[in-house]
Write an enzyme that holds these catalytic residues in place. Structure first.
Site, PDB file in Angstrom:
ATOM      1  N   GLY A  11     -17.096  -4.539  36.058  1.00 41.75           N
ATOM      2  CA  GLY A  11     -16.548  -4.729  34.712  1.00 41.75           C
ATOM      3  C   GLY A  11     -15.859  -3.447  34.270  1.00 41.75           C
ATOM      4  N   GLY A  14     -17.840  -0.185  35.296  1.00 44.71           N
ATOM      5  CA  GLY A  14     -17.865   0.061  36.737  1.00 44.71           C
ATOM      6  C   GLY A  14     -16.494   0.462  37.262  1.00 44.71           C
ATOM      7  N   ARG A 284     -23.857 -11.109   8.951  1.00 47.07           N
ATOM      8  CA  ARG A 284     -24.197 -11.850  10.158  1.00 47.07           C
ATOM      9  C   ARG A 284     -25.680 -12.161  10.312  1.00 47.07           C
ATOM     10  NH1 ARG A 284     -20.918  -9.003  15.107  1.00 47.07           N
ATOM     11  NH2 ARG A 284     -18.843  -9.441  14.308  1.00 47.07           N
TER      12      ARG A 284
END
Lengths: 591, 210, 250
Positions: A11, A14, A284
């Site tokens: 990702g 990485g 939220r």
């Protein structure tokens, strides 16, 4: 001789680490269980925060620093966070040079948008697919390095475990080819784990199906500490799907969406009822808990299921198309209903893990030679992550872990003056590690009990979602901990339906599932012991933040015999910004 | 890949040549054919007059023209075209879009035209023209056979489609029409030309058999 | 209670790259909001075929389930598309699933698309930055050009265009629409265009843009509505220009 570094996970973090290592003259073995271009980073939509200060708001790095620390309810390491926000504008310029298709203003500079928890426009974005664009930029760069021979990709290889030297340092990894199922031992001068979050532990969530947290759990079972695993971010409005829960942007509520369900046969606008001051625009966490309460405790979800309506159908269609066109199309595509005419159905979903492998500010774990970066580490976000800070932390952490890993291969220095003493793994040691892993794998292949791994996973997810996600009570957490032990026991009774030795997905999932259960125990236990409410972690019994006892990082060790989590609390650096009460204002726009 | 700009790019030039030859001269030659046979709509003698005009070209020049502008281009276009057609796996059943059907037809017509043209050129150019010569009377009696007539109508329409659709793809292959709007306009124009040429051609064919 | 509504699948399976394909049918209980991926997940939980025989679960590839990672492309009722966005309510039954055979099949619906990533190397689909370190900030960009670039950079390498293209496959060396679009993407970038001649040169080679047969299936099949045919035509134009340059300027 070139230094060989193993990077697990392709990702943002990485790939960033990989590129940095290549630039420093290292050689990378890059492991990923999917083609790296398909990593979960592609899912991030909203943007990436960086102080570009191009909107006449006198935005400053300090302001970004403060917002991040404050948003994280003061549990984030301030030295690490400061480094990240200072690096952010440089990272944006790097991405711009790499060709990321950022959305631009009429005069051709990067546009910025507002995002929740921040007063200034600070979020660079690329349409509604910022994560995809950033990941692709790094994917392209790493591909360029691949053509130069500096990177060897092992795609469709799954990380199994780290290999420890006899001195207890990390000397390499065991990985398994998902096609041929062959197991191989790889030696490395350093190992970086960048395998993302554990969303799949909660079953259906907003994460990709590959985000199991399995690699982290494996390292944890081999002695790596976890930090703050109890902090799991919930997004209040996700679209419950049959396969996964997809994010529905907060802007739907921002543009006038009303949340309701049926009570006594009549629509009940419960947010407006419960919180008259803020109505549908409550923050939220409050929205998530209210929806959870209405569905789970009061049993008032639509058709008895865990979902309520998010209604835009009363709003003018032209206005909706202009303001929310993109996200309404997503709903239409995946659900098949037109939200301009029919109310959307939503439910909160697990979205992000602030916690993960414990690392120092250089992304070193407690195991010498083992680094961790990206969502799988615990750094930067404290008790709660700001929107658009995840792409930033993922990238930034890669710019630390990569170079620090290279540095380590030369200095061999570790935390607190420790020094690596192990010699590289010998051929015999590698062969033995491989043989051990093969034996473990054969045990998996021989499993012929009654349980179906996928069904057991569904149960795990439901258990975790109900008891450890949105609302936490100590009695429920205790119950959940015990249930997890039972589920772990039931894991032993799994029977494989697929006995094949070519791309057997089931057996790989069985191994991941065990790691998920062990990880779930750490989350649950850490949540149980933190008797306060902070950021994403909320307990009705302890509704306030307790800085006296819990302004500390949760550190979890795995008991190697019982696999039970063992918790202690350690200090971290919060010297720059003094903790102050965190008050929610109305969250604005974005995701 | 580092030195790919230094490559000779033979394949590229051959493909462009193949594309160009389909229009110039083969396409023009097809047009000439349609115009010549359309004379028959004015009566058999008009057709004979048109044939006589062509026959007036001095023999050596005609042979040279035929070899340079017809035989060689046709051979190159045909042989390389078969190679191109063999690289396609036709899928209009699954992807029934209009352009894909055109793509499919372009290849089907190609496969029909290869044997048809061998027969057509071999019989009319080499056998008939070499002996009795082309005339309205000869063509009428030849096409009187319903099988021959049907194969010729198919051949003519196939050739016209292959040409007009080729004009459309030519405009893309050469980067002339780029966007969806202009491509759509060119495609419609190509279809218009197809209808006109096919109508004239088929009417002429019927005129031969009166 | 009314009789349980069923969903009927006919799935083309294959145990390994070299073994023969076979079809297997499954009947699943209908639930609202089902899609192809969630159906395959149901088969994992109860891998029993229509005949009532326990079989190994169907193998396929998926990650994000939001139509952005590109993993779950397969042939559904004859057309290549993302399984995560294929709603059961909108599909004709029986639903036929097959691997995209333009690519080598690994197992069941799982295919090997590495050729697409190799193609990206061929066309040098990157901006050759000196390094990730600080250099001069990037130039401004025309926002309209940037918008066109954004459209192309949403390509998720799913391979729908490759599967739909009649000229891509084992029978041909055509590089396919995706890589041509990507080459154009980097030709649009202010510094990426420095290497334009390399990308154009790569697509001038055998199997490059000129192997396109203009069936234009790609633009219809693209789940991201990328104007692939437009970019192929643009590449043809660029190649012609470069060919002239090669002939007259070298």
């Amino acid at each position: 001789m070139k230094k060989r570094i193993i990077v697990v996970g392709g990702g943002l973090s990485g790939l960033m680490a990989t590129m940095k290592i290549c630039e420093a003259g290292g050689q990378v073995d890059l492991f990923s269980l999917c083609p790296v271009k398909r990593s979960h980073s592609v899912c991030a939509q909203g943007g990436i925060n960086a102080v570009m200060n191009t909107k006449g708001q006198n935005d400053s790095v300090w302001e970004h620093f403060d917002d991040t620390v404050y948003g994280g309810d003061f549990l984030g390491d301030q030295v690490a966070i400061k480094g990240m926000v200072e690096n952010a504008p440089k990272l944006i310029e790097m991405f711009d040079r790499m060709g990321v298709t950022f959305t631009r203003t009429a005069e051709g500079v990067l546009d910025l948008r507002n995002f929740g928890g921040q007063k200034n426009k600070r979020t660079c974005f690329s349409g509604a697919t910022t994560g995809q664009q950033l990941l692709y930029a790094l994917d392209e760069q790493v591909r360029m390095w691949e053509t130069k021979g500096c990177v060897t990709k092992y795609e469709f290889w799954e990380f199994v475990k780290i290999i420890k030297t006899k001195e207890g340092e990390c000397g390499g990894i065991i990985a398994q080819n998902m096609k041929s199922m062959e197991i191989e031992a790889f030696a490395g001068d350093a190992v970086i784990i960048a395998t993302g979050g554990p969303g799949f532990v909660f079953g259906k969530c907003t994460a990709s199906t590959i985000c199991t947290g399995s690699a982290v759990s494996s390292c944890y079972q081999d002695g790596a500490y976890l930090g703050n695993p109890e902090f799991i971010q919930i997004h209040p409005t996700a679209i419950p799907g049959d396969d996964k829960n997809r994010l529905m942007s907060e802007s739907a509520r921002g543009e006038g969406g009303r949340v309701w369900t049926y009570r006594d046969g009549k629509p009940w606008y419960f947010l407006e009822d419960m919180y008259p001051a803020y109505g549908n625009l409550v923050p939220r966490d409050i929205a998530a808990r209210a929806i959870f309460k209405v569905c789970v405790h009061m049993g008032l979800g639509i058709n008895g299921e865990n979902r309520v309506y998010l209604d835009l159908s009363h709003i003018d269609t032209d206005y909706l198309n202009r303001k929310l066109g993109g996200i309404l199309e997503i709903y239409e595509e995946f659900v098949g209903d037109d939200p301009r005419k029919v109310p959307m159905q939503i439910f909160p979903a697990v979205h992000y893990s602030m916690g993960g492998m414990w690392v120092d500010i250089y992304h070193r774990t407690n195991i010498i030679g083992l680094f961790s970066s990206g969502e799988c580490d615990y750094q930067y976000h404290g008790a709660n992550r700001l929107g658009a800070n995840s792409l930033l932390s993922a990238t930034h952490s890669g710019t630390i872990s990569g170079p620090k890993a290279m540095e380590f291969t030369k200095t061999r220095e570790w935390i607190d003056g420790a020094k690596a003493v192990s010699a590289p793994l010998t051929a015999e040691e590698l062969a033995k590690a491989k043989a051990d892993a093969e034996a473990e794998f054969e045990k998996l292949m021989a499993m012929d009990g009654e349980e179906n791994a996928y069904v057991l996973h569904k149960e795990l997810g439901e258990l975790m979602l109900e008891n450890v996600a949105i609302e936490r009570h100590n009695d429920r957490l205790e119950y959940c901990g015990k249930e997890l032990v039972k589920i772990l026991k039931r894991w032993d009774n799994i029977g494989l339906t697929d006995k094949g030795r070519w791309f057997n997905q089931e057996v790989m999932f069985v191994r991941q599932l065990r790691n998920m259960i062990v990880y779930a125990r750490a989350i649950t236990q850490a949540a149980l012991q933190r008797n306060e409410s902070r950021g994403a972690h909320y307990k009705e019994e302890f509704p306030n933040r307790d800085d006296e006892n819990f302004l500390k990082t949760t550190r979890v060790k795995c008991n190697p015999q019982t696999l039970a989590p063992e918790i202690d609390y350690i200090d971290f650096d919060h010297s720059m910004i003094k903790p102050r009460p965190r008050r929610y204002d109305i969250a604005k726009g974005g995701k | 890949m580092s030195n790919n700009t230094e490559c000779v790019h033979t394949d590229f030039y051959v493909r462009r040549l193949h594309s160009l030859l389909g229009i110039v001269p083969i396409g023009f030659f097809l047009l000439e054919h349609v115009i010549t046979i359309s004379q028959v709509l004015g009566g058999g003698h008009a057709f004979d007059a048109a044939v006589a005009k062509l026959a007036a070209i001095p023999h050596d020049i005609l042979i040279t023209l035929e070899i340079v502008f017809i035989a060689i281009p046709l051979l190159i276009h045909g042989i390389y075209g078969m190679y191109i057609a063999m690289q396609a796996k036709l899928n209009p059943g699954r992807y029934g879009y209009m352009r894909n059907k055109q793509f499919t037809l372009q290849r089907i017509t190609a496969w029909y035209l290869v044997p048809f043209l061998l027969w057509h050129v071999g019989y009319l150019r080499f056998i008939v023209k070499g002996s009795e010569g082309i005339s309205f009377a000869q063509m009428s009696s030849y096409l009187d056979n319903p099988i021959v007539f049907a194969l010729y109508v198919i051949g003519l329409v196939a050739a016209i489609f292959h040409f007009t659709n080729g004009l459309f793809t030519f405009s893309i292959t050469w980067g002339i029409s780029k966007g969806p709007r202009v491509q759509s306009v060119v495609n419609k124009m190509a279809w218009g030309l197809f209808v006109i040429l096919a109508a004239v051609g088929v009417a002429s064919m019927f005129a031969f058999i009166g | 209670m009314a009789e349980q509504k069923k969903v009927h699948f006919i799935i083309e399976r294959q145990d390994s790259p070299d073994s023969a394909p076979y079809t297997e049918e499954f009947l699943l209980d209908y639930r609202p909001a089902m899609n192809v991926v969630s159906s395959l997940m149901e088969i994992q939980k109860n891998p029993v075929n229509k005949a009532g025989k326990k079989v190994s679960p169907v193998v396929w590839e998926c990650n994000c389930l939001e139509k952005v990672c590109g993993a779950c492309m397969m042939v559904i009722n004859g057309k290549a598309r993302q399984a995560c966005a294929a709603l059961i309510d909108q599909l004709e039954q029986p639903i036929r699933l097959a691997p995209a055979r333009t690519f080598p099949v690994i197992r069941d619906l799982m295919i090997d698309r590495s050729v697409m990533f190799e193609n990206l190397k061929k066309v040098q689909a990157w901006v050759a930055v000196d390094g990730s370190w600080e250099v001069k900030p990037a130039d401004r960009q025309n926002p309209y050009t940037a918008t066109e670039a954004y459209e192309i950079s949403r390509c998720m390498t799913c391979g729908c265009c490759m599967e739909a293209c009649p000229n891509v496959g084992p029978q041909s060396d055509f590089i396919g629409p995706a890589a041509i679009g990507q080459a154009h993407l980097f030709n649009l970038h202010p510094t990426g265009q420095y290497d334009k001649h390399k990308r154009v040169g790569a697509l001038m080679q055998k199997g490059g843009s000129s192997s396109c047969g203009n069936s234009q299936n790609c633009v219809q099949a693209c789940p991201k509505q990328i104007k692939l045919t437009t970019y192929i035509a643009q590449m043809n134009r660029d190649i012609n220009k470069q060919a002239l340059k090669n002939i007259f300027s070298k």
